[in-house]
Design a protein around this motif. Structure first.
Motif, PDB file in Angstrom:
ATOM      1  N   UNK B 135       0.858  -1.198   0.000  1.00 14.01           N
ATOM      2  CA  UNK B 135       0.000   0.000   0.000  1.00 14.01           C
ATOM      3  C   UNK B 135       0.890   1.242   0.000  1.00 14.01           C
ATOM      4  N   UNK B 136       0.799   2.032  -1.076  1.00 15.78           N
ATOM      5  CA  UNK B 136       1.648   3.228  -1.172  1.00 15.78           C
ATOM      6  C   UNK B 136       1.052   4.396  -0.406  1.00 15.78           C
ATOM      7  N   UNK B 137      -0.278   4.441  -0.296  1.00 19.73           N
ATOM      8  CA  UNK B 137      -0.916   5.541   0.428  1.00 19.73           C
ATOM      9  C   UNK B 137      -2.294   5.834  -0.113  1.00 19.73           C
ATOM     10  N   UNK B 138      -2.996   6.679   0.620  1.00 19.89           N
ATOM     11  CA  UNK B 138      -4.331   7.091   0.181  1.00 19.89           C
ATOM     12  C   UNK B 138      -4.452   8.597   0.364  1.00 19.89           C
ATOM     13  N   UNK B 139      -5.067   9.265  -0.591  1.00 19.08           N
ATOM     14  CA  UNK B 139      -5.277  10.699  -0.523  1.00 19.08           C
ATOM     15  C   UNK B 139      -6.759  10.999  -0.710  1.00 19.08           C
ATOM     16  N   UNK B 167       1.618   8.469  -7.410  1.00 20.03           N
ATOM     17  CA  UNK B 167       2.730   7.928  -8.206  1.00 20.03           C
ATOM     18  C   UNK B 167       4.069   8.317  -7.566  1.00 20.03           C
ATOM     19  N   UNK B 168       4.120   9.547  -7.096  1.00 21.54           N
ATOM     20  CA  UNK B 168       5.330  10.012  -6.403  1.00 21.54           C
ATOM     21  C   UNK B 168       5.602   9.214  -5.135  1.00 21.54           C
ATOM     22  N   UNK B 169       4.551   8.669  -4.542  1.00 26.13           N
ATOM     23  CA  UNK B 169       4.704   7.841  -3.335  1.00 26.13           C
ATOM     24  C   UNK B 169       4.985   6.374  -3.678  1.00 26.13           C
ATOM     25  N   UNK B 170       5.076   6.091  -4.976  1.00 21.91           N
ATOM     26  CA  UNK B 170       5.454   4.732  -5.391  1.00 21.91           C
ATOM     27  C   UNK B 170       4.328   3.888  -5.955  1.00 21.91           C
TER      28      UNK B 170
END
Lengths: 213, 213
Positions: B135-139, B167-170
């Motif tokens: 999981x790269x993250x959620x915004x 995308x910047x977070x992977x």
């Protein structure tokens, strides 16, 4: 129409024909599904070396193919990661898709392999995929080919015993660890009363889904 | 013919109509797909309380329905776990199915929610599902309804910005964190050049797959 290429990494054309037949219900979606045999491959993939060699063959076949997505139909996912580095098209592996599908069916999943020899190879992939947390375990049969496992009554009896043991280990869904199990899936699910995931069908659902948008 | 019931846990009938239209390509498989609105629900599900209430409604709707499988079409998967305890039929949640589908597309996935308020609720579910490792993250967007996010150009611009940040977070694949994003999925995927997963379609693929065997 979008085109899905399904590659059987072994050289057994009967296995390919069984895969081709099982995928018929997905063709009505309008996705063209071509099934190809790796003529250069082993008759069944039973060692790490078989898987590595088949993986190179899969990449060579895919490089020449006209397809919008590729499904690699061997449970070791041979060539899947390599191929992803070589093409922008979606590439799916049946082990990966089968485990993901099982996770939508039960808190924990178990896997049945053709032999104990396959278990460490499959386990390494599960670890690479980061999908160990809900993994109840994997058991190997006494050693069948991809073709025999779909035909042999002895293999079916062993598979059923293994599934019961996996249930004892906490599995609420069973993943069949070879593309050749297909002809026995429905009977096994009915006998066990728990979800039994055919990896080729799981892969087809996710791959067709990607092509339909 | 097997029958899939898709429940929209909010009361917005336009959202239900959009879901119904998006599922048309899956009807050719022979699976009957019925889409129902939770008339008793809120117009959009924006709080934990909304999700809990909608989850109880989902269970009540499912209890009365003639269906072989159920897909809950709200990204908080309201009622999914409760319903699994009440029926032997397969029950699918669109958050769960969307994340599983994204895992077949990229090493890491990111999620875009209607608002920052939804993020902890979604995150709790990801943790429950054991799917944090990739999981790269959620915004969250600035706060849209399930209907507006599929129609508003401002929401689309925010979504695109969020996807670039993910995308910047992977993240190599983006999951749209609401059933209402559907009308914008294809454009976003084309703009971004990376896989964008509509959760309703991801759920349909896995649910139809389960019904086809």
């Amino acid at each position: 129409m979008p085109r899905l290429l399904v590659i059987n990494p072994n050289s057994n054309t009967t296995v390919t024909a069984n895969i081709d037949r099982a995928l018929a219900p997905w063709r009505v979606t309008g996705v063209t599904i071509d099934c190809m045999t790796n003529d250069a491959g082993p008759d069944t993939i039973s060692s790490d070396e078989d898987a590595q060699r088949a993986g190179r063959d899969v990449c060579a076949i895919a490089a020449k193919a006209r397809a919008d997505a590729i499904l690699v139909a061997c449970f070791s996912d041979p060539g899947v990661d390599m191929l992803r580095g070589q093409t922008a098209r979606p590439v799916f592996g049946i082990q990966e898709c089968a485990i993901l599908t099982a996770l939508a069916r039960a808190p924990r999943y178990g896997i049945i392999a053709l032999s104990e020899r396959a278990v460490p190879r499959h386990r390494a992939r599960i670890e690479k995929l980061g999908l160990t947390e809900r993994f109840a375990g994997e058991l190997g049969l006494s050693g069948y080919s991809a073709l025999a496992v779909g035909q042999s009554d002895a293999a079916y009896a062993e598979t059923r015993t293994a599934a019961d043991r996996l249930r004892g280990l906490g599995a609420g869904a069973v993943v069949l660890g070879c593309a050749g199990f297909g002809p026995r899936r429905a009977a096994l699910e009915a006998d066990l009363g728990m979800p039994v995931i055919d990896p080729v069908l799981a892969g087809a659902a996710i791959a067709v889904g990607a092509l339909l948008g």
